[in-house]
Design an enzyme around this catalytic site. Structure first.
Site, short mmCIF file in Angstrom:
data_model
loop_
_atom_site.label_atom_id
_atom_site.label_comp_id
_atom_site.label_asym_id
_atom_site.label_seq_id
_atom_site.Cartn_x
_atom_site.Cartn_y
_atom_site.Cartn_z
N SER A 42 0.80 -1.22 0.00
CA SER A 42 0.00 0.00 0.00
C SER A 42 0.84 1.27 0.00
O SER A 42 0.52 2.23 -0.72
CB SER A 42 -0.96 0.00 1.19
OG SER A 42 -1.99 -0.94 1.01
N THR A 88 -5.99 -2.90 7.87
CA THR A 88 -6.00 -4.28 7.39
C THR A 88 -6.08 -5.23 8.58
O THR A 88 -6.32 -4.80 9.73
CB THR A 88 -4.76 -4.54 6.51
OG1 THR A 88 -4.88 -5.83 5.90
CG2 THR A 88 -3.47 -4.43 7.28
N LYS A 92 -10.02 -4.62 11.37
CA LYS A 92 -11.15 -4.04 10.63
C LYS A 92 -12.41 -3.86 11.46
O LYS A 92 -13.27 -3.04 11.12
CB LYS A 92 -11.43 -4.89 9.38
CG LYS A 92 -10.31 -4.82 8.37
CD LYS A 92 -10.58 -5.65 7.13
CE LYS A 92 -9.41 -5.54 6.15
NZ LYS A 92 -9.64 -6.29 4.90
N ASN A 113 -12.09 -0.60 6.47
CA ASN A 113 -10.71 -0.71 6.03
C ASN A 113 -10.12 0.65 5.66
O ASN A 113 -8.97 0.74 5.25
CB ASN A 113 -10.59 -1.65 4.83
CG ASN A 113 -10.97 -0.98 3.52
OD1 ASN A 113 -12.00 -0.30 3.44
ND2 ASN A 113 -10.16 -1.18 2.49
N ASP A 133 -13.04 -2.33 0.54
CA ASP A 133 -12.74 -3.72 0.17
C ASP A 133 -13.81 -4.29 -0.74
O ASP A 133 -13.51 -5.08 -1.65
CB ASP A 133 -12.63 -4.59 1.42
CG ASP A 133 -11.29 -4.46 2.12
OD1 ASP A 133 -10.33 -4.02 1.48
OD2 ASP A 133 -11.22 -4.82 3.31
N GLY A 157 -14.12 -16.50 7.84
CA GLY A 157 -15.30 -15.76 8.28
C GLY A 157 -15.01 -14.43 8.93
O GLY A 157 -15.89 -13.88 9.59
N ALA A 161 -13.93 -11.49 4.93
CA ALA A 161 -15.05 -12.33 4.49
C ALA A 161 -16.34 -11.53 4.47
O ALA A 161 -17.22 -11.74 3.62
CB ALA A 161 -15.18 -13.54 5.41
N TYR A 249 -1.73 -11.72 -1.07
CA TYR A 249 -0.91 -11.58 -2.28
C TYR A 249 0.58 -11.76 -2.03
O TYR A 249 1.38 -11.59 -2.96
CB TYR A 249 -1.17 -10.22 -2.93
CG TYR A 249 -0.90 -9.02 -2.07
CD1 TYR A 249 0.39 -8.52 -1.90
CD2 TYR A 249 -1.94 -8.37 -1.41
CE1 TYR A 249 0.64 -7.41 -1.11
CE2 TYR A 249 -1.70 -7.25 -0.62
CZ TYR A 249 -0.42 -6.78 -0.48
OH TYR A 249 -0.16 -5.68 0.30
N GLY A 270 -4.72 -11.38 -5.28
CA GLY A 270 -5.20 -10.43 -4.29
C GLY A 270 -4.71 -9.02 -4.54
O GLY A 270 -5.35 -8.05 -4.13
#
Length: 309
Positions: A42, A88, A92, A113, A133, A157, A161, A249, A270
């Site tokens: 980022s 991140t 969150k 996020n 996101d 989850g 998710a 990623y 990702g």
């Protein structure tokens, strides 16, 4: 609730590329928060965008655990020279009590996020939570060619998710299966399904590998390497026409992504999600300063090694 439309999901229209601009003014600060955070791309992506826009913005990575959030947010309020924060894993939901307001998507999902520092009131800086996101997942899967009314599964989850469930609703999925190790850990994701009007069914983790070939799209929201054990357990049948978005990623390709592609499936890195949600973050952090023009998006792509759009 039947769902919601976010204009940020709309395709970016081509516009004439502006010349780089130079903005005078005091230096402003932003950061991505998480733990661990050293792998994050980022800072490179955001820094490239702000340099292209000519803004005096400095954006870094801050390794932050939930226990340190309150002190950091107090610092942001006191220093009055911050423009925003990216959030991140695993923060969150932990940031929610520290915010002054939530935008509709973040409020519906109870997952944030992005924190925008609203400086309109000179006496008090408001911290406003957003969720980009969802936009990141939607646009990454659209770019990969997802079909209409896809059958869908989500691995994990947690906070990401939640966004995956909302993204699937926007993409027209009739339902989603959520694979978790314990049913209690999926409460945020199933709550998100209820919030956006998507039927979600919990399935035990032990069924994951054998079932993945049954879905048009699978979104893994697990941390790096957590899905690796599935790679050796995938059924030998072809996965042609099936999409896998692995939000982790680094390292890339993940073991699961490599096995998926070996069986003929399509993998969505990702980092594609990172790009699209980052474009929306730049819009929020700069109050819309030419964020969607092709040259800004292109320098963001170059900074993180994504092919230009």
């Amino acid at each position: 609730m039947t769902g919601f439309h976010d204009p940020a999901d709309d395709p970016v229209s081509a516009q004439p590329a502006p010349r780089p601009r130079t903005h005078r003014g005091p230096q402003m600060y932003g950061a991505v928060l998480g733990h661990p955070i050293g792998h994050s791309k980022s800072p490179a992506m955001h820094s490239a965008a702000y340099a292209r826009l000519g803004l005096p913005y400095v954006y870094t990575a801050l390794d932050t655990e939930a226990s340190g959030l309150a002190a950091l947010f107090a610092r942001v309020r006191a220093e009055r020279n911050w423009f925003g924060l990216s959030v991140t894993m695993p923060l969150k939901t932990a940031v929610l009590p520290l915010l002054d307001a939530l935008e509709p998507v973040a409020a519906a999902l109870r997952a944030v996020n992005t924190v925008v520092v609203d400086r309109e009131d000179p006496n008090r800086q408001r911290l406003v939570g957003h969720n980009t996101d969802v936009t990141g997942i939607v646009n990454a899967l659209r770019f990969a060619g997802i079909g209409e009314r896809p059958t869908a599964a989500v691995l994990g989850g947690g906070g990401t998710a939640v966004s995956a469930v909302a993204a699937l609703q926007r993409l027209g999925a009739p339902a989603a299966d959520i694979f978790v190790r314990g049913s209690g850990s999926a409460a945020p994701a199933t709550d998100a399904g209820s919030a956006v009007g998507l039927s979600c069914r919990l399935r035990p983790w032990t069924e994951t590998a054998a079932a993945l070939a049954d879905y048009d799209v699978v979104i893994s929201t697990l941390p790096p390497r957590a899905a690796d054990p599935l790679a050796d357990s995938l059924p030998p049948s072809s996965l042609r026409g099936r999409l896998l978005l692995d939000v982790a990623y680094d390292p890339w390709p993940s073991a699961l992504a490599a096995a998926w592609e070996l069986r003929g499936g399509t993998i969505v890195p990702g980092i594609e999600m990172l790009l699209y949600q980052g474009v929306e973050q730049v819009r929020l952090f700069t109050a819309g300063s030419a964020h969607s023009t092709p040259d800004v998006i292109n320098v963001m792509c170059d900074a993180i090694g994504v092919p230009r759009r």
